[in-house]
Scaffold this motif. Structure first.
Motif, short mmCIF file in Angstrom:
data_model
loop_
_atom_site.label_atom_id
_atom_site.label_comp_id
_atom_site.label_asym_id
_atom_site.label_seq_id
_atom_site.Cartn_x
_atom_site.Cartn_y
_atom_site.Cartn_z
N LEU A 102 0.83 -1.21 0.00
CA LEU A 102 0.00 0.00 0.00
C LEU A 102 0.86 1.26 0.00
O LEU A 102 0.52 2.25 -0.67
CB LEU A 102 -0.94 0.00 1.21
N SER A 103 1.94 1.23 0.74
CA SER A 103 2.84 2.38 0.77
C SER A 103 3.44 2.63 -0.61
O SER A 103 3.52 3.78 -1.06
CB SER A 103 3.95 2.14 1.80
N LEU A 104 3.84 1.57 -1.28
CA LEU A 104 4.39 1.70 -2.63
C LEU A 104 3.34 2.25 -3.59
O LEU A 104 3.62 3.17 -4.38
CB LEU A 104 4.90 0.34 -3.12
N LYS A 105 2.11 1.74 -3.51
CA LYS A 105 1.04 2.24 -4.37
C LYS A 105 0.74 3.70 -4.08
O LYS A 105 0.49 4.49 -4.99
CB LYS A 105 -0.22 1.40 -4.19
N PHE A 106 0.76 4.07 -2.80
CA PHE A 106 0.52 5.46 -2.44
C PHE A 106 1.61 6.36 -3.02
O PHE A 106 1.31 7.44 -3.54
CB PHE A 106 0.46 5.62 -0.91
N GLN A 107 2.86 5.91 -2.94
CA GLN A 107 3.96 6.69 -3.51
C GLN A 107 3.80 6.84 -5.02
O GLN A 107 4.12 7.88 -5.59
CB GLN A 107 5.30 6.05 -3.18
N GLN A 108 3.31 5.78 -5.67
CA GLN A 108 3.10 5.85 -7.11
C GLN A 108 1.93 6.78 -7.45
O GLN A 108 1.94 7.44 -8.49
CB GLN A 108 2.83 4.45 -7.68
N ALA A 110 0.92 9.35 -5.56
CA ALA A 110 1.10 10.69 -4.98
C ALA A 110 1.18 11.78 -6.05
O ALA A 110 0.51 12.82 -5.92
CB ALA A 110 2.31 10.71 -4.07
N PRO A 111 1.96 11.62 -7.13
CA PRO A 111 1.99 12.68 -8.15
C PRO A 111 0.63 12.89 -8.80
O PRO A 111 0.23 14.03 -9.07
CB PRO A 111 3.01 12.18 -9.18
N MET A 112 -0.09 11.81 -9.03
CA MET A 112 -1.42 11.93 -9.64
C MET A 112 -2.39 12.63 -8.70
O MET A 112 -3.21 13.45 -9.14
CB MET A 112 -1.95 10.55 -10.02
N MET A 113 -2.28 12.33 -7.41
CA MET A 113 -3.15 13.00 -6.44
C MET A 113 -2.79 14.48 -6.36
O MET A 113 -3.68 15.32 -6.19
CB MET A 113 -3.03 12.32 -5.07
N GLN A 114 -1.53 14.81 -6.51
CA GLN A 114 -1.10 16.21 -6.54
C GLN A 114 -1.71 16.92 -7.74
O GLN A 114 -2.21 18.04 -7.62
CB GLN A 114 0.44 16.30 -6.58
#
Length: 159
Positions: A102-108, A110-114
């Motif tokens: 989940l942490s890895l997916k969140f990091q991936q 993160a730019p899209m959420m930004q």
């Protein structure tokens, strides 16, 4: 016969004088001893003595087995605890793996959420501008209507 010179020897000699001798085998161990291997005993007394020894054996066996049973129970409890800890360890490992994924997916993401946040801010600004433009267009439309009414109203007065 020589007399004993020590007090311990004198006490032993005096004690041996108090003990009655067995009619068949000489001196006995104590005055209360009635056991002689070769003599016939009261069968009731023998039965009761055997019963007493059996009960004593049973009692001692149970007394010795009680701690053994306690240790067996502790061993079973330890085995159950080990099994529970293995289960908990497996669950913790699974949670760790899932958390890492989940942490890895969140990091991936993160730019899209930004980007989504930036787009949302832009949409909010665009919406505010649209409301201002709408308000301005309504005000402009009202002015145009007012001017047209004056022209049409002023032209009728001149006729």
């Amino acid at each position: 016969m020589d007399k004993p010179t020590t007090s311990a020897a004198a006490a032993a000699a005096q004690d041996s004088n108090l003990l009655p001798d067995s009619p068949q085998h000489g001196p006995t161990l104590s005055s209360a001893s009635s056991f002689e291997a070769l003599t016939r005993h009261d069968p009731n007394l023998s039965r009761l003595a055997t019963k007493m020894f059996n009960k004593t054996e049973e009692y001692i066996t149970h007394e010795l087995n009680a701690p053994l049973e306690d240790y067996k129970l502790l061993e079973e409890m330890n085995k159950a605890t080990i099994a529970k800890y293995k289960d908990m360890r497996q669950i913790a490992e699974n949670l760790n793996t899932s958390t890492s994924e989940l942490s890895l997916k969140f990091q991936q993401l993160a730019p899209m959420m930004q980007q989504i946040d930036e787009i949302s801010d832009t949409v909010d600004k665009l919406e505010a501008a649209a409301y201002k433009l709408d308000a301005y267009s309504i005000a402009l439309e009202n002015r145009v209507k007012c001017v047209l009414q004056r022209k049409s109203g002023g032209g009728q007065v001149a006729q």
